[in-house]
Design a protein around this motif. Structure first.
Motif, short mmCIF file in Angstrom:
data_model
loop_
_atom_site.label_atom_id
_atom_site.label_comp_id
_atom_site.label_asym_id
_atom_site.label_seq_id
_atom_site.Cartn_x
_atom_site.Cartn_y
_atom_site.Cartn_z
N PHE A 146 6.54 1.86 11.49
CA PHE A 146 5.65 1.85 9.91
C PHE A 146 5.44 3.25 9.52
O PHE A 146 4.93 3.99 10.54
CB PHE A 146 4.45 0.98 10.18
N ASP A 147 5.78 3.43 8.33
CA ASP A 147 5.32 4.74 7.87
C ASP A 147 4.54 4.71 6.69
O ASP A 147 4.76 4.27 5.67
CB ASP A 147 7.03 5.19 7.17
N PRO A 148 3.16 5.20 6.83
CA PRO A 148 2.00 5.04 6.12
C PRO A 148 2.34 6.04 4.81
O PRO A 148 3.14 6.75 4.70
CB PRO A 148 0.99 5.49 6.73
N ALA A 149 1.81 5.53 3.55
CA ALA A 149 1.61 6.33 2.48
C ALA A 149 1.36 7.74 2.71
O ALA A 149 0.63 8.00 3.45
CB ALA A 149 0.92 5.78 1.21
N ARG A 150 2.01 8.63 2.02
CA ARG A 150 1.59 10.10 1.92
C ARG A 150 0.38 10.24 1.37
O ARG A 150 -0.05 9.86 0.43
CB ARG A 150 2.60 10.94 1.20
N PRO A 151 -0.69 10.96 2.07
CA PRO A 151 -1.82 11.30 1.53
C PRO A 151 -1.90 12.08 0.33
O PRO A 151 -1.09 12.82 0.01
CB PRO A 151 -2.80 11.99 2.66
N ASN B 126 0.65 -1.13 -0.04
CA ASN B 126 0.11 -0.14 -0.12
C ASN B 126 0.83 1.21 0.02
O ASN B 126 0.75 2.28 0.66
CB ASN B 126 -0.96 0.22 1.20
N ALA B 127 1.95 1.23 -0.82
CA ALA B 127 2.85 2.23 -0.96
C ALA B 127 3.31 2.93 0.33
O ALA B 127 3.75 3.95 0.69
CB ALA B 127 2.26 3.42 -1.75
N ALA B 128 3.27 1.90 1.53
CA ALA B 128 3.87 2.68 2.77
C ALA B 128 5.53 2.23 2.88
O ALA B 128 6.06 1.78 2.15
CB ALA B 128 3.20 1.99 3.74
N GLY B 129 5.94 2.35 4.19
CA GLY B 129 7.25 1.88 4.36
C GLY B 129 7.62 1.47 5.74
O GLY B 129 6.91 1.81 6.63
N LEU B 130 8.85 0.78 5.75
CA LEU B 130 9.39 0.08 7.27
C LEU B 130 10.52 0.82 7.34
O LEU B 130 11.81 0.79 6.71
CB LEU B 130 9.34 -1.46 7.01
N VAL B 131 10.68 1.56 8.38
CA VAL B 131 12.11 2.39 8.72
C VAL B 131 12.87 2.00 9.90
O VAL B 131 12.15 2.12 10.94
CB VAL B 131 11.73 4.12 8.65
#
Length: 353
Positions: free
Chosen positions: A312-317, A254-259
């Protein structure tokens, strides 16, 4: 560096004359090793190599050997772990690892550093309830170096690891630290967490990061610790700051990230009224006794911690709104793993008035 080789020549004159000696220049060559492409097999090999050598060091209580297999934030934490065990007279803890899940980004073989992340369950043999799920980031800085463990953090008990996106060959996608497709650029994640920890739930930064034990929880604990210090005629200052250590970021679904990243936490405990109590000194907490010689030289104790996290870094709105189209609140970054501890404590001389 040029190498001079002396080569004798036969005399061309009458017998008994000295032979001519002329320098011949031979260029010395130094070949650099060819970079080894980072593959799933290489990551598997290097994970196993680390686990084996780390266990050898732990079994022998060999701090020096252990330090050759770690770097960055893991170096001071590893040193502190061995010194604490020696101080207490205990063996260094050893671990049994399950089969890891490796997240290996496709990186150009001639671009460094190279890195990958392992997600794995481990436990201390013979200790019930010691099982924990850890994330481990390994790094190679140049072809001449060895792979080392740069960061290790522990998943929160109820946290779920976001699904890392893998291609058809099983490789992950790395995010740059300046990636803007996620809500918080990876390089800004440490600063956002530090701000929430310092300012609390009313911070502007809290609009993009969830409350939790290592965000607003740090804020609440800090306030409580300051109140307790005042009751004992002491002062306490605590601050979280960024580190120079690497940040590891992977694309999730879902276009998110793990940092994965590191923070420092520094605290200073001092005497509240130094003029009224010039001979007063803060007590040494038991958790730092192994780092001091049992005395406080001045009127302050400085403590340094290395803390390691995964978020967890969600996708930018797509739209600059506080809610999604269905009315649900915007997703926030969530710190899902943390680890670390104290690695240094000092008692500097009192400052001259």
């Amino acid at each position: 560096m040029a190498l001079l080789v002396l080569v004798p020549f036969a005399a061309s004159g009458c017998a008994g004359s000295e032979p001519e000696v002329r320098p011949t220049t031979v260029a010395a060559t130094t070949e650099k090793p060819e970079p080894e492409p980072l593959t799933l097999a290489v990551a598997e090999r290097e994970f196993r190599t680390f686990v084996t050598n780390d266990d050898v060091a732990r079994a022998a209580g060999d701090e020096r050997l252990a330090l050759t297999w770690v770097s960055d934030g893991e170096s001071p934490l590893t040193a502190a772990e061995y010194r604490k065990a020696a101080f207490d007279g205990d063996p260094v803890r050893r671990y049994a690892y399950a089969e890891p899940k490796l997240y290996v980004p496709k990186l150009k073989p001639d671009v460094f550093p190279q890195w990958f992340v392992a997600s794995v369950s481990r436990s201390v043999p013979g200790e019930e309830k010691s099982k924990e799920n850890v994330l481990m980031a390994f790094i190679l800085r140049s072809p001449e170096d060895r792979w080392t463990l740069s960061l290790k953090t522990t998943m929160a008990p109820k946290a779920k690891l976001p699904k890392v996106v893998l291609d058809a060959e099983g490789y992950a996608t790395a995010l740059t630290t300046a990636d803007t497709s996620v809500l918080i650029r990876p390089r800004e994640m440490p600063g956002i967490q530090a701000t929430v920890a310092y300012e609390g739930p009313d911070s502007v930064a809290a609009k993009v990061m969830k409350s939790g034990p290592v965000t607003t929880g740090y804020y609440a604990k800090s306030r409580k610790a300051k109140r307790k210090a005042r009751q004992k005629d002491l002062t306490l200052q605590t601050v979280l700051t960024a580190t120079p250590y690497p940040i590891f970021a992977l694309r999730t679904e879902n276009a998110a990230g793990l940092v994965l990243y590191t923070l420092y936490r520094n605290s200073v405990t001092g005497v509240k009224d130094k003029e009224k109590n010039p001979a007063a000194k803060p007590p040494i907490p038991p958790e730092i006794a192994h780092l001091l010689d049992g005395t406080v030289e001045g009127d302050e104790i400085h403590v340094s911690e290395t803390l390691q996290f995964a978020a967890f870094d969600p996708a930018r709105p797509k739209e600059d709104e506080d809610e999604d189209k269905d009315g649900a609140p915007r997703a926030k970054a969530d710190v899902i793993a943390d680890a670390g501890g104290i690695y240094k404590a000092v008692t500097p001389p009192a400052k001259n008035p």
